[in-house]
Design an enzyme around this catalytic site. Structure first.
Site, PDB file in Angstrom:
ATOM      1  N   SER A   1     105.807  85.193  93.103  1.00 13.65           N
ATOM      2  CA  SER A   1     104.785  84.510  93.001  1.00 13.65           C
ATOM      3  C   SER A   1     104.183  84.188  91.596  1.00 13.65           C
ATOM      4  O   SER A   1     103.577  82.994  91.029  1.00 13.65           O
ATOM      5  CB  SER A   1     103.294  85.208  93.808  1.00 13.65           C
ATOM      6  OG  SER A   1     103.725  84.780  95.156  1.00 13.65           O
TER       7      SER A   1
ATOM      8  N   GLU B   1     106.273  81.530  89.971  1.00  9.14           N
ATOM      9  CA  GLU B   1     105.842  80.190  90.666  1.00  9.14           C
ATOM     10  C   GLU B   1     104.732  79.749  90.046  1.00  9.14           C
ATOM     11  O   GLU B   1     104.545  78.577  89.552  1.00  9.14           O
ATOM     12  CB  GLU B   1     105.725  80.533  92.190  1.00  9.14           C
ATOM     13  CG  GLU B   1     107.158  80.536  92.786  1.00  9.14           C
ATOM     14  CD  GLU B   1     107.124  81.247  94.264  1.00  9.14           C
ATOM     15  OE1 GLU B   1     108.417  81.423  94.630  1.00  9.14           O
ATOM     16  OE2 GLU B   1     106.073  81.334  94.835  1.00  9.14           O
TER      17      GLU B   1
ATOM     18  N   HIS C   1     100.077  84.179 101.809  1.00 11.83           N
ATOM     19  CA  HIS C   1     100.150  83.529 100.414  1.00 11.83           C
ATOM     20  C   HIS C   1      98.927  83.752  99.399  1.00 11.83           C
ATOM     21  O   HIS C   1      97.787  83.484  99.963  1.00 11.83           O
ATOM     22  CB  HIS C   1     100.567  82.033 100.474  1.00 11.83           C
ATOM     23  CG  HIS C   1     102.046  81.799 100.771  1.00 11.83           C
ATOM     24  ND1 HIS C   1     102.199  82.167 102.200  1.00 11.83           N
ATOM     25  CD2 HIS C   1     102.930  81.348 100.319  1.00 11.83           C
ATOM     26  CE1 HIS C   1     103.798  81.590 102.385  1.00 11.83           C
ATOM     27  NE2 HIS C   1     104.066  81.516 101.075  1.00 11.83           N
TER      28      HIS C   1
HETATM   29  N1  GUN Z   1     100.272  79.549  96.870  1.00 13.43           N
HETATM   30  C1  GUN Z   1     100.030  78.551  97.011  1.00 13.43           C
HETATM   31  N2  GUN Z   1     101.329  78.027  96.366  1.00 13.43           N
HETATM   32  C2  GUN Z   1     102.043  78.923  96.171  1.00 13.43           C
HETATM   33  C3  GUN Z   1     103.577  79.250  95.769  1.00 13.43           C
HETATM   34  O1  GUN Z   1     104.249  78.258  95.344  1.00 13.43           O
HETATM   35  N3  GUN Z   1     103.715  80.535  95.898  1.00 13.43           N
HETATM   36  C4  GUN Z   1     103.411  81.535  96.291  1.00 13.43           C
HETATM   37  N4  GUN Z   1     103.680  82.523  96.246  1.00 13.43           N
HETATM   38  N5  GUN Z   1     102.031  81.391  96.359  1.00 13.43           N
HETATM   39  C5  GUN Z   1     101.303  79.992  96.653  1.00 13.43           C
END
Ligand code: GUN
Length: 174
Positions: free
Chosen positions: A90, A93, A73
């Site tokens: 991502s 998000e 992540h």
């Molecule tokens: N890293 C921390 N939170 C997130 C998330 O919700 N999505 C993604 N892709 N990476 C993260």
């Protein structure tokens, strides 16, 4: 908010393994191995069963694999985000949490907290950005920095399951 056409569970159940992994593999960040293993349990009776099989695959895997998943992540407001080099999922998000609209001071705060967290645990801070806004995420850093590594592995995986469920709902019908 996938731009792609949504796929039905019946279609997912009938796909050749490679296609299943190509589609469902995106549900976990840079970790198609989860869909590859869970896909062997097809057919799934409903969405919940598919989601459960994916999460059980992670829970039943080694700590090494679980850590690799967490480490896949990107940081929130990290270098990749600032350089616009995230996966499409991502990017969406982080934008939904309001993290693309920060002041320079807030960016610096996120970067300090990312560094403090990674320094303590050796993996990035994962929280489901689509279910939390900026202030909740900053409170999450404060609270979770006090946890033990074992607690944080558990919490990070729970957050990853929430991220995966939302991504899977975006992909599938019904
Ligand atoms: N890293 C921390 N939170 C997130 C998330 O919700 N999505 C993604 N892709 N990476 C993260």
């Amino acid at each position: 908010m996938a731009e792609n056409k949504k796929i039905s569970l019946a279609e997912l159940n009938a796909l050749p393994p490679k296609e299943f992994v190509r589609i469902v593999g995106q549900v976990f960040e840079h970790s198609p191995w989860i869909a590859e293993i869970a896909g062997e349990q097809r057919p799934f009776a409903d969405f919940e069963n598919l989601q459960r099989a994916l999460c059980e695959t992670v829970k039943n895997s080694s700590e090494e694999k679980q850590l690799a998943l967490i480490r896949a992540h990107p940081d929130l407001v990290g270098k990749l985000a600032l350089a616009d080099q995230l996966t499409r999922e991502s990017t969406n998000e982080q934008a939904s949490a309001g993290l693309t609209q920060l002041t320079p001071g807030e960016v610096a705060l996120f970067q300090n907290q990312n560094a403090a967290y990674k320094n303590k645990f050796g993996f990035p801070f994962v929280i489901c950005a689509r279910l939390n806004k900026k202030d909740a995420i900053l409170k999450g850093f404060e609270r979770r920095l006090k946890n033990s590594p074992a607690q944080e592995i558990k919490t990070a995986l729970e957050e990853i399951f929430k991220i995966a469920e939302l991504r899977l709902r975006d992909l599938t019908q019904g």
